[in-house]
Motif scaffolding. Structure first.
Motif, short mmCIF file in Angstrom:
data_model
loop_
_atom_site.label_atom_id
_atom_site.label_comp_id
_atom_site.label_asym_id
_atom_site.label_seq_id
_atom_site.Cartn_x
_atom_site.Cartn_y
_atom_site.Cartn_z
N VAL A 22 41.03 40.79 37.39
CA VAL A 22 41.20 40.14 38.68
C VAL A 22 42.46 40.72 39.30
N THR A 23 42.51 40.77 40.62
CA THR A 23 43.72 41.23 41.29
C THR A 23 44.44 40.02 41.87
N VAL A 24 45.71 39.89 41.51
CA VAL A 24 46.54 38.78 41.99
C VAL A 24 47.59 39.40 42.91
N GLY A 25 47.42 39.14 44.21
CA GLY A 25 48.25 39.86 45.17
C GLY A 25 47.85 41.32 45.12
N ARG A 26 48.76 42.17 44.68
CA ARG A 26 48.44 43.59 44.50
C ARG A 26 48.40 43.99 43.03
N THR A 27 48.55 43.00 42.16
CA THR A 27 48.69 43.29 40.74
C THR A 27 47.41 42.97 39.97
N PRO A 28 46.86 43.96 39.25
CA PRO A 28 45.69 43.68 38.43
C PRO A 28 46.10 42.91 37.17
N ALA A 29 45.21 42.03 36.72
CA ALA A 29 45.44 41.26 35.50
C ALA A 29 44.10 41.05 34.82
N VAL A 30 44.15 40.79 33.52
CA VAL A 30 42.93 40.48 32.78
C VAL A 30 42.50 39.06 33.13
N LYS A 31 41.23 38.90 33.48
CA LYS A 31 40.65 37.58 33.67
C LYS A 31 40.08 37.19 32.31
N ARG A 32 40.86 36.47 31.56
CA ARG A 32 40.56 36.26 30.15
C ARG A 32 39.24 35.54 29.91
N VAL A 33 38.57 35.98 28.84
CA VAL A 33 37.34 35.33 28.39
C VAL A 33 37.60 34.55 27.10
N SER A 34 38.85 34.53 26.65
CA SER A 34 39.18 33.89 25.38
C SER A 34 40.37 32.96 25.53
N CYS A 35 40.50 32.06 24.55
CA CYS A 35 41.65 31.17 24.49
C CYS A 35 42.30 31.33 23.12
N CYS A 36 43.61 31.47 23.11
CA CYS A 36 44.34 31.67 21.86
C CYS A 36 44.62 30.36 21.13
N CYS B 192 45.38 31.33 30.78
CA CYS B 192 44.42 30.61 29.93
C CYS B 192 43.17 30.24 30.72
N PRO B 193 41.98 30.54 30.16
CA PRO B 193 40.74 30.18 30.87
C PRO B 193 40.43 28.69 30.80
N ARG B 194 41.18 27.94 30.00
CA ARG B 194 40.93 26.49 29.90
C ARG B 194 41.82 25.71 30.87
N GLN B 195 41.89 26.25 32.08
CA GLN B 195 42.57 25.59 33.19
C GLN B 195 41.61 25.59 34.36
N LYS B 196 41.88 24.75 35.34
CA LYS B 196 41.12 24.84 36.58
C LYS B 196 41.40 26.20 37.20
N PRO B 197 40.39 26.85 37.77
CA PRO B 197 40.60 28.19 38.34
C PRO B 197 41.75 28.27 39.33
N GLU B 198 41.90 27.24 40.15
CA GLU B 198 42.98 27.27 41.15
C GLU B 198 44.35 27.15 40.49
N GLU B 199 44.42 26.41 39.38
CA GLU B 199 45.68 26.30 38.66
C GLU B 199 46.04 27.62 38.01
N ARG B 200 45.05 28.27 37.40
CA ARG B 200 45.29 29.57 36.77
C ARG B 200 45.75 30.59 37.80
N GLU B 201 45.07 30.61 38.96
CA GLU B 201 45.44 31.57 39.99
C GLU B 201 46.86 31.32 40.49
N ALA B 202 47.23 30.07 40.69
CA ALA B 202 48.58 29.76 41.17
C ALA B 202 49.63 30.17 40.14
N ARG B 203 49.34 29.93 38.86
CA ARG B 203 50.30 30.30 37.83
C ARG B 203 50.41 31.82 37.70
N LEU B 204 49.28 32.51 37.83
CA LEU B 204 49.31 33.98 37.79
C LEU B 204 50.10 34.54 38.97
N ARG B 205 49.91 33.98 40.15
CA ARG B 205 50.64 34.43 41.34
C ARG B 205 52.14 34.25 41.14
N ALA B 206 52.51 33.11 40.57
CA ALA B 206 53.94 32.84 40.34
C ALA B 206 54.50 33.80 39.30
#
Length: 197
Positions: free
Chosen positions: A153-167, A180-194
C-alpha cells in the motif's frame, strides 16, 4: 553463529521458544511461537532476498546453508548464507520455510497457515527494504506452501507492506504494531501515516 538446520530439531526450537518467554513473559506456547517466528523469519530470508535484489549471485536459503546470529535471549541478530543457490529459488525456500514452520507448529501448536502468512510479510518487507518489492509476488508464488499473496500500500508517497499476518505481540501486553491487520482499516491507515510521515 548457529546453523539454521537446527530449525528442524524440535528440542532446540522448544528451548528457544521457552527462552522467548523471558522477553515476552508467560504466554501460551502458540503465541510465543508466533512472536518468535515473526522475528526469525525476517532474518532467515534476508541473505537470499538481499542478494536477489542486488542482481548478483543469489545466495542459498536452505537451512544447511544459512547461519544465524543468535543472542542469548533467543533474539536473532542476523544471518548469512554460506553458498550460492544451485537450484530453483522457490524449491529452496519451500524446503527451509516449510521445515521451520512445521517444527514450530509441532512444538507450539501455532497455526501453520498463520506462520506462512508471517513468512509472506517477511519476504515482502525484505524486498521492499532492498528496493525490489516488484519481486515479492513472484518469489512467494514460487514457494507454494499455501502462503498468501504479498500486498503493498502507498501511504502518502511511501510504500509499505499491507500485512496479511499478525505477530500476536499484543497478546503479551504490548500495543498492536502500527501495521497490524487486526485493527480497523482507518485506524491502521492513520497510524501508518503518522509513522511514515
Amino acid at each position: 553463529m548457529t546453523s539454521a538446520s537446527l530449525l528442524a530439531d524440535a528440542s532446540w526450537v522448544r528451548a528457544r521458544v521457552d527462552g522467548a518467554a523471558k522477553l515476552y513473559g508467560r504466554a501460551p506456547a502458540d503465541v510465543l511461537g508466533t512472536i518468535w517466528w515473526y522475528s526469525l523469519s525476517s532474518v532467515l530470508v534476508a541473505p537470499t532476498l538481499e542478494s536477489l535484489a542486488a542482481g548478483g549471485v543469489v545466495l542459498d536459503p536452505s537451512l544447511d546453508a544459512v547461519e544465524l546470529d543468535l543472542a542469548t535471549d533467543s533474539r536473532f541478530l542476523g544471518a548469512r548464507s554460506l553458498r550460492p543457490l544451485s537450484g530453483p529459488l522457490g524449491d529452496a525456500f519451500a524446503g527451509s520455510l516449510g521445515t521451520a514452520i512445521a517444527t514450530i507448529a509441532s512444538v507450539t501448536s501455532a497455526n501453520p497457515r498463520a506462520l506462512g502468512a508471517i513468512a509472506t510479510d517477511s519476504i515482502a518487507n525484505r524486498l521492499l527494504w532492498a528496493s525490489a518489492p516488484e519481486r515479492a509476488e513472484e518469489v512467494v508464488a514460487s514457494i507454494g506452501l499455501g502462503m498468501p499473496r504479498p500486498r503493498y500500500v502507498t501511504v502518502g508517497r511511501t510504500p509499505a507492506v499491507k500485512r496479511v499476518s499478525c505477530c500476536l505481540i499484543y497478546e503479551v501486553g504490548n500495543a498492536k504494531c502500527v501495521s497490524c491487520p487486526r485493527q480497523k482499516p482507518e485506524e491502521r491507515e492513520a497510524r501508518l501515516r503518522a509513522a511514515l510521515g
